[in-house]
Write an enzyme that holds these catalytic residues in place. Structure first.
Site: not given
Lengths: 263, 386
Positions: B149, B373, B310, B282, B293, B315
């Site tokens: 990502c 990830f 998102k 994110h 985050e 996403h």
């Protein structure tokens, strides 16, 4: 300027860079019939025995998360990093090249079979037995950037990074990214490498369908790059001779972009 | 570094406008519903015949074709982040299921099935889209980032640095991805990453992300190469990357890797934390990810406004860094900082100034986060035009 401070390799002709080089230059080949590729027009492949991960994996239970490329990468990266100064890992960069993503049909076979009806994926079965049987950790195993993830976790590397995809050019891109990270002051040291395995039926069948008839191989090459003037003697043999490496070790995808470093 | 964004193109569920999304674009999908997922954020995009059974290739082709060509004689690079090509229903029907015998796959029969008209071999080459599209813009440099990502954000950063160094004169940089198919959904469902309700980043009841698809590509040039007709949408002034080196399945609980990426981005841009006026998070909507985050943002940037797109466009996985950066360009000149679509009740445990609704404000510098990830992180800093 940068220089190479350490190197680690895992190949079907062994793990000693100089010895592998001599063998390749002498015309040796690791290509042999592979039962995995039975049924293809050419079943030869250059397969690595092992590798033995003892000493390269902090937590044994992580082994279940390792796809083949990650297994090959850990010993190679570990050997390349032997000379990394203590305390340098946090800022050490890591750039890795990988090839085609690992196929997921073998581990997922029971689930995929459970979803099938009349030759098609059946939506009801997808949400039923297909879901129940799908290995929960498979996505994390097959993500291509997991090679970089596992190498970083094992050695605490937290610096600048990148995962590149492609053939030989991707290996060269990983090396260049590492050199630039050091030259531009973004990292004191950088690990660069490539890891690849094409010795599985899905990958090998894809290659045949694309007209890529060279036998597949598997290998990993990693180098630790640091500041300094390059040193070494002129190479006595064309180590970048792609055909010679391919005859010896099969098509190793992005690793082929780093073969010349073994001299 | 001060690299001009002279054009940008995006395709996502919210359409192709370079403005922050203001509502959720999720819609039901039968395959997702079968897995208990109520909606997905699908982009409108025609199939491109060069990329059969490869939605992400079609998305990339669509956004690239909307951009102006490079100036004559320019040295061109194409830098794209891309994602995993999971098995599709077509691949299962063509390549695997014809070889089911007695409850298993007949591997000998599979090995002998070497039909050359199947989309699967090309679809599984992660760099193919970059190479095919690179030829259309005359790119002599192509690079494919495969960093989960964080892939698109890393591609934009690598491209900006290449332009800054003079390796190329014009870079087209971004990313593309689509996992809107059954095995794509299943991959995230088994990880517990998809929301069984709806995407609501930073909400006290958040329970996973809304999955989307998309692509975005930015055209990057050096300031001294700009002509009188060039419009600058923003300036890429820095970026930083890091690895968590913590755990394959979870981010560092205090966002250590994310903090490192943001600190490196600030250092690269020669800015201080107070120079950042807004953070495009994110912000996926997973319980652990959002918390880590927020801790990282607070530790590096202090009390800065933060929001996530998102919950609106989903996403977009490997494309997210470019898609969201492109949408951020609409913030400059709007006099408004965007809110977080989908968010109803900000989690009081989060130590960050989360924007639920848009609010008046001027952004001089925006920091955009992308975390993947495997622990690869990237923070980009873009400055307003002028």
């Amino acid at each position: 300027m940068t220089r190479i401070l350490g190197i680690g390799v895992v190949t079907a002709l062994g793990d000693d860079p100089a010895a592998v080089c001599k063998l390749v230059a002498g015309g040796a080949s690791a290509l042999a019939a592979s039962a995995t590729l039975a049924g293809l027009p050419d079943t030869r492949a250059a397969s690595v025995v092992g590798p033995d991960l003892a000493g390269w994996l902090m937590r044994k239970k992580d082994a279940r998360l390792l796809a083949r490329a990650a297994r090959l990468a850990l010993p190679a990266a570990g050997r390349a990093l032997v000379g990394l100064p203590a305390g340098a890992a946090e800022e050490t960069a890591v750039f890795v090249a990988v090839g085609r993503e690992p196929p997921d049909d073998a581990d997922a076979e029971p689930s995929l079979l459970a979803m099938e009806r009349d030759g098609q994926l059946d939506r009801d079965r997808l949400g039923g037995r297909g879901r129940e049987l799908y290995p929960p950790l498979l996505p994390l195993k097959t993500l291509p950037n997991m090679v970089l993830a596992h190498v970083s976790i094992q050695h605490g590397l937290r610096g600048e990074n990148g995962t590149f995809a492609g053939d030989a050019a991707a290996g060269a891109q990983a090396l260049r990214a590492a050199e630039l990270a050091v030259e531009e002051g973004r990292a004191p040291f950088a690990l660069a490498g490539a890891s690849f395995s094409g010795v599985d039926l899905a990958s090998a069948r894809d290659r045949w369908r694309l007209g890529q008839v060279a036998p597949p191989g598997e290998a990993a090459v990693f180098v630790l790059v640091g500041p300094g003037e390059p040193r070494g003697e002129p190479l006595p043999w064309r180590l970048a001779d792609a055909e010679a490496w391919e005859r010896a070790l099969g098509d190793c995808g992005p690793v082929a972009g780093l073969w010349h470093l073994l001299g | 570094m001060r690299i001009a964004i002279t054009a940008a193109s995006v395709r996502c569920a919210a359409g192709d406008a370079l403005v922050p999304p203001t509502r959720c674009w999720a819609a039901p999908d039968p395959d997702a519903l079968a897995l208990g997922i109520p909606g997905v954020a699908r982009a409108t995009c025609p199939d491109d015949p060069r990329f059969p059974d490869d939605r992400k290739g079609s998305l990339a082709a669509a956004v690239l074709s909307a951009l102006p060509p490079p100036p004559p004689g320019a040295r061109v690079g194409l830098y794209l982040g891309t994602g995993l090509s999971s098995l599709t229903p077509a691949e299962l029907a063509l390549d695997l299921y014809p070889h089911v015998v007695a409850g298993g796959f007949d591997r000998l029969a599979m090995a002998r099935d070497l039909a050359t008209d199947r989309p699967s071999p090309r679809r599984h080459q992660p760099h193919r889209v970059t190479e095919v599209l690179g030829a259309t813009v005359g790119a002599t440099v192509t690079e494919t980032s495969f960093s989960a990502c964080a892939a698109a954000a890393q591609s934009v950063l690598n491209a900006a640095r290449a332009v800054h160094r003079g390796d190329v004169d014009v870079a087209y940089a971004g990313g593309h991805d689509s996992m809107l198919h059954p095995i794509g959904y299943l991959s995230f469902v088994v990880l517990g990453a998809l929301s069984p309700s709806r995407g609501r980043p930073f909400d006290r009841h958040r329970d996973g992300f809304l999955i989307g698809e998309g692509a975005a590509i930015l055209r990057l040039q050096r300031e001294q190469d700009l002509g009188p007709s060039d419009t600058v949408l923003g300036w890429i002034v820095g970026g930083g990357t890091s690895v968590d080196a913590y755990n394959v399945t979870h981010p560092h609980p205090e966002g250590h890797g994310a903090s490192l990426a943001m600190r490196r981005a600030l250092r690269d841009a020669q800015l201080t934390p107070g120079d950042i006026d807004y953070v495009n998070a994110h912000g996926t909507g997973t319980p652990v990810g959002d918390q880590a985050e927020c801790l990282a943002v607070a530790s590096v940037l202090g009390d800065v406004p933060v929001s996530s797109f998102k919950g609106a466009v989903g996403h977009t996985i490997a494309a997210a860094g470019a898609v969201e950066l492109a949408l951020c360009l609409g913030i400059f000149g709007s006099g408004e900082l965007p809110g977080t679509p989908g968010l109803e009740e900000v989690d009081p445990e989060l130590r960050a100034q989360v924007l639920k609704e848009p609010r008046n404000g001027v952004a001089r510098h925006i920091l955009s986060n992308s975390f993947g990830f495997g622990g690869q992180n990237c923070a980009l800093i873009v400055a307003r035009p002028g």
